[in-house]
Design a protein around this motif. Structure first.
Motif, short mmCIF file in Angstrom:
data_model
loop_
_atom_site.label_atom_id
_atom_site.label_comp_id
_atom_site.label_asym_id
_atom_site.label_seq_id
_atom_site.Cartn_x
_atom_site.Cartn_y
_atom_site.Cartn_z
N ILE A 15 1.10 -1.32 0.04
CA ILE A 15 0.12 -0.01 0.05
C ILE A 15 0.97 1.25 -0.09
CG2 ILE A 15 -1.61 1.34 1.40
CD1 ILE A 15 -2.75 -1.34 2.43
N THR A 16 0.39 2.22 -0.69
CA THR A 16 1.04 3.72 -0.72
C THR A 16 0.14 4.60 -0.13
OG1 THR A 16 2.19 5.18 -2.01
CG2 THR A 16 0.26 4.12 -3.23
N ALA A 17 0.49 5.94 0.20
CA ALA A 17 -0.32 6.84 0.49
C ALA A 17 -0.28 7.85 -0.56
CB ALA A 17 0.06 7.49 2.17
N TYR A 18 0.72 7.72 -1.44
CA TYR A 18 1.11 8.47 -2.46
C TYR A 18 -0.06 8.96 -3.53
CZ TYR A 18 6.04 9.52 -2.20
OH TYR A 18 7.29 9.86 -1.80
N ASN A 19 -0.39 9.98 -3.82
CA ASN A 19 -1.54 10.21 -4.93
C ASN A 19 -2.69 9.78 -4.75
OD1 ASN A 19 0.82 11.62 -6.48
ND2 ASN A 19 1.50 9.59 -7.15
N PRO A 20 -3.69 10.37 -3.68
CA PRO A 20 -4.75 9.89 -3.44
C PRO A 20 -5.92 10.01 -4.46
CG PRO A 20 -4.50 11.92 -2.29
CD PRO A 20 -2.88 11.48 -2.79
N LYS A 21 -6.66 8.98 -4.79
CA LYS A 21 -7.80 9.02 -5.78
C LYS A 21 -7.13 9.36 -7.32
CE LYS A 21 -11.37 11.04 -3.09
NZ LYS A 21 -12.20 12.04 -2.91
N SER A 22 -5.63 8.62 -7.23
CA SER A 22 -4.86 8.63 -8.54
C SER A 22 -4.58 10.07 -9.12
CB SER A 22 -5.40 7.68 -9.65
OG SER A 22 -5.45 6.31 -9.04
N LYS A 23 -4.54 11.01 -8.14
CA LYS A 23 -4.16 12.32 -8.75
C LYS A 23 -2.82 12.95 -7.97
CE LYS A 23 -8.60 12.93 -9.98
NZ LYS A 23 -8.65 12.46 -11.35
N ARG A 24 -1.92 13.29 -9.07
CA ARG A 24 -0.51 13.44 -8.54
C ARG A 24 -0.51 14.62 -7.55
NH1 ARG A 24 3.04 12.48 -13.83
NH2 ARG A 24 1.95 10.62 -14.50
N LEU A 25 0.23 14.39 -6.52
CA LEU A 25 0.69 15.66 -5.44
C LEU A 25 2.00 15.95 -5.69
CD1 LEU A 25 -1.34 14.28 -2.35
CD2 LEU A 25 -2.17 15.87 -4.02
N LYS A 26 2.26 17.08 -5.02
CA LYS A 26 3.81 17.53 -4.96
C LYS A 26 4.46 16.46 -4.26
CE LYS A 26 2.98 22.11 -5.72
NZ LYS A 26 2.85 23.55 -5.43
N GLU A 27 5.74 15.94 -4.27
CA GLU A 27 6.46 15.32 -3.61
C GLU A 27 6.60 15.36 -1.94
OE1 GLU A 27 8.82 11.94 -2.94
OE2 GLU A 27 7.65 12.42 -4.74
N GLY A 28 6.50 16.66 -1.60
CA GLY A 28 6.54 16.82 -0.15
C GLY A 28 5.18 16.59 0.41
N GLN A 29 3.99 16.71 -0.30
CA GLN A 29 2.84 16.18 0.14
C GLN A 29 2.72 14.68 0.26
OE1 GLN A 29 0.78 18.54 -3.09
NE2 GLN A 29 -0.37 19.15 -1.38
N ASN A 30 3.27 13.92 -0.55
CA ASN A 30 3.02 12.67 -0.78
C ASN A 30 4.21 12.07 0.27
OD1 ASN A 30 1.52 11.89 -2.80
ND2 ASN A 30 3.04 12.44 -4.39
N GLN A 31 5.29 12.79 0.71
CA GLN A 31 6.00 12.19 1.96
C GLN A 31 5.48 12.18 2.97
OE1 GLN A 31 9.76 14.20 1.35
NE2 GLN A 31 10.32 13.25 -0.53
#
Length: 139
Positions: A49-65
């Motif tokens: 599982i990842t928490a990156y890019n919720p709903k398959s929408k790209r976020l900035k790297e800092g937000q993803n981290q």
């Protein structure tokens, strides 16, 4: 889940790169060595599982981290062990997503984590080592 998004998940290499060493799993495969490892746990299953890019929408790297750190904390709070990993598109058309291979987890727990972190899907490894995709429609 639309066909293109499903194909993107299928065409991804899921890499575990932690104290276990380097391990690659793919949807539809059966990984017997991973199954043997998982069978050392009470629940011989795992979720990637990842928490990156919720709903398959790209976020900035800092937000993803930041989201990934929150996922790690949620997994620790559940008392579950995890290994670091990442998902890597085989076509290089989506950025690498840091992830966790969470061991000794039930499918219900994995589904709840995926829902909490707004993921369209997660990768499930059953007690026989079969690697499958679990989509939002399934949880």
């Amino acid at each position: 889940m639309d066909h293109n998004l499903r194909q993107a998940y299928i065409n991804t290499d899921y890499i575990i790169d932690d104290e276990l060493g380097f391990w690659q799993i793919n949807i539809g495969d059966t990984d017997r060595p991973l199954s043997r490892y998982l069978n050392t746990f009470e629940n011989p299953t795992a979720a990637f599982i990842t928490a990156y890019n919720p709903k398959s929408k790209r976020l900035k790297e800092g937000q993803n981290q930041q989201r990934q750190q929150q996922l790690h904390q949620a997994v620790s709070k559940l008392g579950l062990a995890s290994c670091k990993g990442y998902g890597l598109s085989q076509q290089n058309d989506w950025p690498k997503e840091h992830s966790l291979l969470i061991t000794n987890i039930t499918k219900q727990q994995a589904s709840q984590l995926a829902k909490d972190f707004q993921q369209a899907a997660f990768v499930w490894i059953d007690d026989k080592g079969l690697v499958s995709l679990v989509t939002q429609q399934d949880y």
